[in-house]
Design an enzyme around this catalytic site. Structure first.
Site, PDB file in Angstrom:
ATOM      1  N   GLY A 282       0.873  -1.171   0.047  1.00 33.18           N
ATOM      2  CA  GLY A 282      -0.089   0.149   0.006  1.00 33.18           C
ATOM      3  C   GLY A 282       1.035   1.320  -0.190  1.00 33.18           C
ATOM      4  O   GLY A 282       0.358   2.210  -0.473  1.00 33.18           O
TER       5      GLY A 282
ATOM      6  N   ASP B 147       1.133   3.009   4.839  1.00 30.21           N
ATOM      7  CA  ASP B 147       0.158   3.965   4.218  1.00 30.21           C
ATOM      8  C   ASP B 147      -0.688   4.175   5.542  1.00 30.21           C
ATOM      9  O   ASP B 147      -1.149   5.367   5.208  1.00 30.21           O
ATOM     10  CB  ASP B 147      -0.327   2.686   2.880  1.00 30.21           C
ATOM     11  CG  ASP B 147      -0.706   1.932   3.737  1.00 30.21           C
ATOM     12  OD1 ASP B 147      -1.060   1.443   5.166  1.00 30.21           O
ATOM     13  OD2 ASP B 147      -1.933   1.317   2.678  1.00 30.21           O
TER      14      ASP B 147
ATOM     15  N   ASP C   1      -4.961   2.180  10.860  1.00 27.97           N
ATOM     16  CA  ASP C   1      -6.106   1.412  10.806  1.00 27.97           C
ATOM     17  C   ASP C   1      -6.738   1.331  11.998  1.00 27.97           C
ATOM     18  O   ASP C   1      -6.030   2.534  13.067  1.00 27.97           O
ATOM     19  CB  ASP C   1      -6.263   1.082   9.950  1.00 27.97           C
ATOM     20  CG  ASP C   1      -8.429   0.856   9.147  1.00 27.97           C
ATOM     21  OD1 ASP C   1      -8.827   1.141  10.346  1.00 27.97           O
ATOM     22  OD2 ASP C   1      -8.792   1.098   8.467  1.00 27.97           O
TER      23      ASP C   1
ATOM     24  N   LYS D 218      -6.814   6.367  11.280  1.00 25.93           N
ATOM     25  CA  LYS D 218      -7.980   6.908  11.492  1.00 25.93           C
ATOM     26  C   LYS D 218      -7.832   6.884  13.281  1.00 25.93           C
ATOM     27  O   LYS D 218      -8.167   5.905  13.903  1.00 25.93           O
ATOM     28  CB  LYS D 218      -8.722   5.736  11.406  1.00 25.93           C
ATOM     29  CG  LYS D 218      -8.892   4.929   9.885  1.00 25.93           C
ATOM     30  CD  LYS D 218      -9.992   4.025   9.460  1.00 25.93           C
ATOM     31  CE  LYS D 218     -10.090   3.693   7.880  1.00 25.93           C
ATOM     32  NZ  LYS D 218     -10.366   2.844   6.871  1.00 25.93           N
TER      33      LYS D 218
ATOM     34  N   PHE E 207     -13.576   3.723   4.321  1.00 28.32           N
ATOM     35  CA  PHE E 207     -12.729   2.363   3.970  1.00 28.32           C
ATOM     36  C   PHE E 207     -12.074   3.700   1.833  1.00 28.32           C
ATOM     37  O   PHE E 207     -13.012   3.966   1.417  1.00 28.32           O
ATOM     38  CB  PHE E 207     -13.060   1.287   2.544  1.00 28.32           C
ATOM     39  CG  PHE E 207     -12.132   0.279   2.675  1.00 28.32           C
ATOM     40  CD1 PHE E 207     -11.444  -0.931   3.468  1.00 28.32           C
ATOM     41  CD2 PHE E 207     -11.700  -0.432   1.637  1.00 28.32           C
ATOM     42  CE1 PHE E 207     -10.135  -1.296   3.518  1.00 28.32           C
ATOM     43  CE2 PHE E 207     -10.744  -0.936   1.167  1.00 28.32           C
ATOM     44  CZ  PHE E 207      -9.954  -1.332   2.129  1.00 28.32           C
ATOM     45  N   VAL E 208     -10.897   3.844   1.933  1.00 31.50           N
ATOM     46  CA  VAL E 208     -10.050   4.141   0.898  1.00 31.50           C
ATOM     47  C   VAL E 208      -9.570   3.811  -0.333  1.00 31.50           C
ATOM     48  O   VAL E 208      -8.838   2.725   0.728  1.00 31.50           O
ATOM     49  CB  VAL E 208      -9.156   5.360   1.579  1.00 31.50           C
ATOM     50  CG1 VAL E 208     -10.338   6.267   2.254  1.00 31.50           C
ATOM     51  CG2 VAL E 208      -8.759   5.148   2.855  1.00 31.50           C
TER      52      VAL E 208
ATOM     53  N   ASP F 180      -5.789  -0.051  -2.018  1.00 31.27           N
ATOM     54  CA  ASP F 180      -6.195  -1.543  -2.478  1.00 31.27           C
ATOM     55  C   ASP F 180      -7.725  -1.224  -1.828  1.00 31.27           C
ATOM     56  O   ASP F 180      -7.090  -1.667  -1.069  1.00 31.27           O
ATOM     57  CB  ASP F 180      -5.442  -2.000  -3.461  1.00 31.27           C
ATOM     58  CG  ASP F 180      -5.001  -2.959  -1.894  1.00 31.27           C
ATOM     59  OD1 ASP F 180      -5.094  -2.352  -1.173  1.00 31.27           O
ATOM     60  OD2 ASP F 180      -5.635  -4.471  -1.873  1.00 31.27           O
TER      61      ASP F 180
ATOM     62  N   ARG G  79      -4.989   1.030  -7.241  1.00 31.01           N
ATOM     63  CA  ARG G  79      -3.608   1.629  -6.625  1.00 31.01           C
ATOM     64  C   ARG G  79      -3.315   2.054  -7.248  1.00 31.01           C
ATOM     65  O   ARG G  79      -2.544   3.212  -7.215  1.00 31.01           O
ATOM     66  CB  ARG G  79      -2.443   0.061  -6.458  1.00 31.01           C
ATOM     67  CG  ARG G  79      -2.712  -0.842  -5.283  1.00 31.01           C
ATOM     68  CD  ARG G  79      -1.981  -1.320  -4.604  1.00 31.01           C
ATOM     69  NE  ARG G  79      -1.671  -2.406  -4.778  1.00 31.01           N
ATOM     70  CZ  ARG G  79      -2.039  -3.501  -3.190  1.00 31.01           C
ATOM     71  NH1 ARG G  79      -1.907  -1.931  -2.447  1.00 31.01           N
ATOM     72  NH2 ARG G  79      -2.199  -4.156  -2.764  1.00 31.01           N
TER      73      ARG G  79
HETATM   74  P1  XMP Z   1      -4.052  -1.859   9.908  1.00 39.10           P
HETATM   75  O1  XMP Z   1      -5.783  -2.030  10.705  1.00 39.10           O
HETATM   76  O2  XMP Z   1      -3.554  -2.854  10.980  1.00 39.10           O
HETATM   77  O3  XMP Z   1      -4.185  -1.571   8.356  1.00 39.10           O
HETATM   78  O4  XMP Z   1      -3.854  -0.858  11.290  1.00 39.10           O
HETATM   79  C1  XMP Z   1      -3.311  -1.182   8.092  1.00 39.10           C
HETATM   80  C2  XMP Z   1      -3.329  -1.953   6.648  1.00 39.10           C
HETATM   81  O5  XMP Z   1      -4.371  -2.238   6.387  1.00 39.10           O
HETATM   82  C3  XMP Z   1      -4.787  -1.855   5.088  1.00 39.10           C
HETATM   83  N1  XMP Z   1      -5.743  -1.259   5.403  1.00 39.10           N
HETATM   84  C4  XMP Z   1      -6.526   0.035   4.250  1.00 39.10           C
HETATM   85  N2  XMP Z   1      -6.138  -0.375   2.909  1.00 39.10           N
HETATM   86  N3  XMP Z   1      -8.496   1.391   2.986  1.00 39.10           N
HETATM   87  C5  XMP Z   1      -6.898   0.766   2.195  1.00 39.10           C
HETATM   88  O6  XMP Z   1      -7.280   0.548   0.466  1.00 39.10           O
HETATM   89  C6  XMP Z   1      -7.902   1.402   3.605  1.00 39.10           C
HETATM   90  O7  XMP Z   1      -9.426   2.349   4.235  1.00 39.10           O
HETATM   91  C7  XMP Z   1      -7.404   0.697   4.535  1.00 39.10           C
HETATM   92  N4  XMP Z   1      -7.500   0.089   6.353  1.00 39.10           N
HETATM   93  C8  XMP Z   1      -6.736  -0.442   6.401  1.00 39.10           C
HETATM   94  C9  XMP Z   1      -3.289  -0.892   4.395  1.00 39.10           C
HETATM   95  O8  XMP Z   1      -2.708  -2.301   3.476  1.00 39.10           O
HETATM   96  C10 XMP Z   1      -2.657  -1.034   6.139  1.00 39.10           C
HETATM   97  O9  XMP Z   1      -1.234  -1.165   5.584  1.00 39.10           O
END
Ligand code: XMP
Length: 182
Positions: free
Chosen positions: A46, A102, A105, A133, A154-155, A161, A167
């Site tokens: 990402g 990237d 979350d 977030k 969700f972005v 992606d 991407r």
């Molecule tokens: P976590 O929940 O582990 O998430 O902090 C990190 C990885 O999950 C993917 N991710 C997203 N990808 N839109 C995306 O396209 C989103 O809103 C999103 N939220 C989490 C991302 O790869 C990130 O490194």
């Protein structure tokens, strides 16, 4: 692609401006003694476009290390835990590490990679995320450099992606809800 988006959240010009500012913040932090021996450990896939743009704005001598992590979403947007697909190949012992991701979350991905690096002999570990977030990021997982705080949507785009799609979309947009099961 644009038809799959509910709206544009962050247009490309705003991303470019903020990446430029972030690079300034990072350069000021490392331009003293810590500038020697900096390794940017980047979590793929990402972060690939973010990394490419950020490093070209950073006038620092650095090594780049890559680690590929899947947050295991499959056809949903809900994370079911993170797994490492390709291990980091560079040695970070005795180096200052800036961990690039990237998006922060739920924090599962960043926490897992940070914990792996903790035993690596790195001199320092800081983190930089393009997006965060705040409503979901755990309070104990502090990012040192943050591009944008965003709401819990969700972005996709600018490297992010859904199911390996979008991407290459140059802006960051909110994916239409009917396209995924959350
Ligand atoms: P976590 O929940 O582990 O998430 O902090 C990190 C990885 O999950 C993917 N991710 C997203 N990808 N839109 C995306 O396209 C989103 O809103 C999103 N939220 C989490 C991302 O790869 C990130 O490194």
């Amino acid at each position: 692609m644009q038809a799959d988006l509910e709206r544009i959240l962050i247009p490309r010009a705003a991303i470019a401006r903020r990446v430029h500012e972030l690079a300034g913040e990072i350069a000021r932090t490392y331009e003293g003694g810590e500038g020697d021996g900096l390794t940017l450990v980047t979590i793929l896939s990402g972060s690939l476009i973010f990394l490419a743009d950020l490093i070209r704005e950073l006038p620092l001598r650095m090594k780049i290390g890559l680690i590929t992590v899947s947050s295991y979403r499959g056809a949903t947007t809900e994370s079911k835990g993170s797994i490492i697909l390709h291990e980091l190949k560079v040695d970070v012992a005795g180096r200052h590490v800036l961990l690039i991701d990237d998006i922060l979350d739920t924090g599962g991905t960043l926490r897992m990679v940070r914990e792996r690096l903790a035993g690596s002999g790195a001199l320092s570990i800081r983190t930089c995320v393009l997006l965060r977030k705040p409503s979901k990021a755990p309070p104990d997982l502090v990012a040192d450099f943050v591009g944008f705080d965003i709401e819990d949507v969700f972005v996709v785009g600018y490297g992010l992606d859904y199911n390996d799609l979008y991407r290459n979309f140059p802006d960051i947009g909110v994916l239409r809800k009917e396209l995924y099961t959350s």
